[in-house]
Write a protein that holds these residues in place. Structure first.
Motif, PDB file in Angstrom:
ATOM      1  N   ARG A  99      -7.508  -5.469  12.116  1.00  0.00           N
ATOM      2  CA  ARG A  99      -6.234  -4.751  12.240  1.00  0.00           C
ATOM      3  C   ARG A  99      -6.431  -3.258  12.158  1.00  0.00           C
ATOM      4  O   ARG A  99      -5.616  -2.477  12.641  1.00  0.00           O
ATOM      5  N   GLN A 128      -5.201 -12.554  -2.921  1.00  0.00           N
ATOM      6  CA  GLN A 128      -6.163 -12.170  -1.886  1.00  0.00           C
ATOM      7  C   GLN A 128      -6.978 -10.943  -2.283  1.00  0.00           C
ATOM      8  O   GLN A 128      -7.795 -10.474  -1.507  1.00  0.00           O
ATOM      9  N   ILE A 140      -4.658   5.966   4.834  1.00  0.00           N
ATOM     10  CA  ILE A 140      -5.762   5.922   3.866  1.00  0.00           C
ATOM     11  C   ILE A 140      -5.478   4.861   2.822  1.00  0.00           C
ATOM     12  O   ILE A 140      -6.339   4.034   2.490  1.00  0.00           O
ATOM     13  N   CYS A 141      -4.234   4.840   2.302  1.00  0.00           N
ATOM     14  CA  CYS A 141      -3.885   3.840   1.287  1.00  0.00           C
ATOM     15  C   CYS A 141      -4.073   2.435   1.839  1.00  0.00           C
ATOM     16  O   CYS A 141      -4.653   1.555   1.173  1.00  0.00           O
ATOM     17  N   ALA A 142      -3.626   2.218   3.077  1.00  0.00           N
ATOM     18  CA  ALA A 142      -3.733   0.881   3.666  1.00  0.00           C
ATOM     19  C   ALA A 142      -5.194   0.492   3.821  1.00  0.00           C
ATOM     20  O   ALA A 142      -5.571  -0.652   3.545  1.00  0.00           O
ATOM     21  N   LEU A 185      -7.764   1.537   2.046  1.00  0.00           N
ATOM     22  CA  LEU A 185      -8.360   1.260   0.740  1.00  0.00           C
ATOM     23  C   LEU A 185      -7.966  -0.134   0.267  1.00  0.00           C
ATOM     24  O   LEU A 185      -8.790  -0.884  -0.259  1.00  0.00           O
ATOM     25  N   VAL A 186      -6.696  -0.503   0.492  1.00  0.00           N
ATOM     26  CA  VAL A 186      -6.261  -1.836   0.070  1.00  0.00           C
ATOM     27  C   VAL A 186      -7.000  -2.898   0.873  1.00  0.00           C
ATOM     28  O   VAL A 186      -7.464  -3.907   0.325  1.00  0.00           O
ATOM     29  N   ARG A 187      -7.154  -2.680   2.184  1.00  0.00           N
ATOM     30  CA  ARG A 187      -7.845  -3.667   3.014  1.00  0.00           C
ATOM     31  C   ARG A 187      -9.285  -3.849   2.592  1.00  0.00           C
ATOM     32  O   ARG A 187      -9.835  -4.948   2.688  1.00  0.00           O
ATOM     33  N   ASN A 188      -9.916  -2.771   2.111  1.00  0.00           N
ATOM     34  CA  ASN A 188     -11.313  -2.888   1.706  1.00  0.00           C
ATOM     35  C   ASN A 188     -11.477  -3.628   0.400  1.00  0.00           C
ATOM     36  O   ASN A 188     -12.598  -3.931   0.004  1.00  0.00           O
ATOM     37  N   CYS A 189     -10.387  -3.876  -0.323  1.00  0.00           N
ATOM     38  CA  CYS A 189     -10.494  -4.580  -1.598  1.00  0.00           C
ATOM     39  C   CYS A 189     -10.076  -6.026  -1.488  1.00  0.00           C
ATOM     40  O   CYS A 189      -9.737  -6.665  -2.483  1.00  0.00           O
ATOM     41  N   LEU A 190     -10.043  -6.570  -0.278  1.00  0.00           N
ATOM     42  CA  LEU A 190      -9.582  -7.947  -0.158  1.00  0.00           C
ATOM     43  C   LEU A 190     -10.738  -8.914  -0.265  1.00  0.00           C
ATOM     44  O   LEU A 190     -11.889  -8.555  -0.084  1.00  0.00           O
ATOM     45  N   LYS A 191     -10.395 -10.194  -0.527  1.00  0.00           N
ATOM     46  CA  LYS A 191     -11.421 -11.239  -0.591  1.00  0.00           C
ATOM     47  C   LYS A 191     -11.848 -11.642   0.814  1.00  0.00           C
ATOM     48  O   LYS A 191     -11.155 -11.377   1.777  1.00  0.00           O
ATOM     49  N   TYR A 246      -1.881   9.874   4.856  1.00  0.00           N
ATOM     50  CA  TYR A 246      -1.886   9.355   3.494  1.00  0.00           C
ATOM     51  C   TYR A 246      -1.651   7.854   3.501  1.00  0.00           C
ATOM     52  O   TYR A 246      -2.361   7.080   2.867  1.00  0.00           O
ATOM     53  N   SER A 247      -0.654   7.423   4.270  1.00  0.00           N
ATOM     54  CA  SER A 247      -0.309   6.010   4.296  1.00  0.00           C
ATOM     55  C   SER A 247      -1.443   5.181   4.875  1.00  0.00           C
ATOM     56  O   SER A 247      -1.751   4.089   4.374  1.00  0.00           O
ATOM     57  N   GLU A 250       0.736  -2.195   4.711  1.00  0.00           N
ATOM     58  CA  GLU A 250      -0.153  -3.288   4.311  1.00  0.00           C
ATOM     59  C   GLU A 250       0.420  -3.905   3.043  1.00  0.00           C
ATOM     60  O   GLU A 250       0.735  -3.176   2.105  1.00  0.00           O
ATOM     61  N   TYR A 279      -9.875 -12.936   4.280  1.00  0.00           N
ATOM     62  CA  TYR A 279      -8.779 -12.018   4.563  1.00  0.00           C
ATOM     63  C   TYR A 279      -9.298 -10.662   4.939  1.00  0.00           C
ATOM     64  O   TYR A 279      -8.701  -9.944   5.734  1.00  0.00           O
ATOM     65  N   LYS A 280     -10.456 -10.312   4.388  1.00  0.00           N
ATOM     66  CA  LYS A 280     -10.972  -8.969   4.645  1.00  0.00           C
ATOM     67  C   LYS A 280     -11.378  -8.812   6.102  1.00  0.00           C
ATOM     68  O   LYS A 280     -11.089  -7.807   6.728  1.00  0.00           O
ATOM     69  N   LEU A 313     -14.277  -5.739  -6.381  1.00  0.00           N
ATOM     70  CA  LEU A 313     -14.236  -4.626  -5.425  1.00  0.00           C
ATOM     71  C   LEU A 313     -13.319  -3.528  -5.917  1.00  0.00           C
ATOM     72  O   LEU A 313     -13.568  -2.334  -5.701  1.00  0.00           O
ATOM     73  N   SER A 332       0.825  -1.210   0.000  1.00  0.00           N
ATOM     74  CA  SER A 332       0.000   0.000   0.000  1.00  0.00           C
ATOM     75  C   SER A 332       0.854   1.252   0.000  1.00  0.00           C
ATOM     76  O   SER A 332       0.566   2.201  -0.691  1.00  0.00           O
ATOM     77  N   SER A 333       1.883   1.287   0.808  1.00  0.00           N
ATOM     78  CA  SER A 333       2.826   2.419   0.784  1.00  0.00           C
ATOM     79  C   SER A 333       3.871   2.076   1.821  1.00  0.00           C
ATOM     80  O   SER A 333       3.668   1.179   2.615  1.00  0.00           O
TER      81      SER A 333
END
Lengths: 200, 84
Positions: free
Chosen positions: B43, A155, B23-25, B27-33, B20-21, A149, B36-37, A160, A131-132
């Motif tokens: 977390r 995964q 928010i990015c994390a 957004l990535v977590r919300n796109c998981l299957k 910023y970091s 992350e 894992y989500k 989505l 993610s960063s």
């Protein structure tokens, strides 16, 4: 104010020496030998207590010839993905583009953007979406990659990602304040990077 | 003197790197299957306790709060009733 700048600049350069990199300094001693000898004189039967420094494994100084493998530590706040693993190459998604790191790479600190990180070891490639974060490459071919992350590609849910991309593109066009625009832009960046990682 | 480095767009908008970091994390977590989500969302929660201090003593017993940081849409969920 600017007339004195040249005078101010000249003196510090003469008086301060550049600090050596951490990899160029000799490794610190892990045990204090005088303490150990004094301990053994008084209590010969017990082992002297270990100090935190003795638990740390110092990293090797910069070798004179380029090593054959890169030692990578890839850590997340909640887990350590790779810990001192010897690999051939890592490709990191830095803000200046995909950067390939081989053993012997020059010392670099790279800020990472949302993107694909791939670890190449022999014939196998392991990919993660990061993610960063940051990547610190040291002169002795040790690389530390830290991210908030990082997920393996399988995964990630493609539907989505598409939904998110559409939603944030729409938010970007309807955003009014600077902050909303920035958030929408971040959303668009992250989702397009996810998309590219899944399809590319 | 004007800033000579090109600042990233999020810093120009007043956001810090940590925000910023995160928010990015998120957004990535919300796109998981699915399995894992749900682990990832646990977390994302931050537990913190807040108490006001007066005369070097905490005023009231600290209440445990759970903080979900969805970018700037912050939702603080209080886990027990408040006496304010």
């Amino acid at each position: 104010m600017l007339r004195r700048a040249t005078g101010l600049l000249a003196r510090p350069i003469l008086s301060c020496r550049a600090r050596p990199f951490s990899t160029d300094l000799p490794a610190p001693q892990t045990t204090d030998s005088s303490f150990v000898e004094a301990w053994k004189k008084v209590i010969p039967n017990m082992e002297p207590p270990k100090t935190p420094l003795s638990f740390m494994q110092p990293r090797p100084p910069t070798p004179s010839s380029i090593p054959s493998k890169l030692t990578v530590s890839f850590v997340l706040p909640y887990a350590s993905e790779l810990s001192n693993k010897e690999v051939d190459m890592v490709i990191i998604p830095s803000t200046t583009g995909q950067m390939g790191v081989l053993p012997g790479h020059v010392s670099t600190i790279a800020e990472l953007k949302p993107g694909l990180l791939s670890v190449h070891e022999g014939n196998e490639v392991t990919k993660y979406f990061v993610s960063s974060g940051f990547a610190f490459i040291h002169a002795n071919s040790f690389a530390d990659i830290i991210a908030v992350e990082a997920v393996p590609l399988d995964q990630i849910d493609a539907s989505l990602v598409q939904k998110g991309l559409a939603e944030f593109t729409q938010k970007l066009s309807s955003a009014s304040t600077d902050l909303e625009k920035a958030e929408a832009q971040i959303g668009v960046d992250v989702h397009s990077a996810l998309n590219a990682a899944l399809t590319g | 003197m004007a800033s000579n480095a090109a600042v990233p767009f999020w810093r120009a908008a007043g956001m810090t790197y940590i925000t910023y970091s995160n928010i990015c994390a998120n957004l990535v977590r919300n796109c998981l299957k699915e399995p894992y989500k749900t682990e990832a969302l646990t977390r994302e929660k931050v537990h913190f306790a807040v108490s006001k201090w007066v005369d070097s003593k905490p005023q009231k017993s600290s209440m445990i709060r759970i903080f979900l940081d969805l970018g700037f849409l912050r939702c603080a969920i209080r886990s027990d009733t408040e006496e304010e």
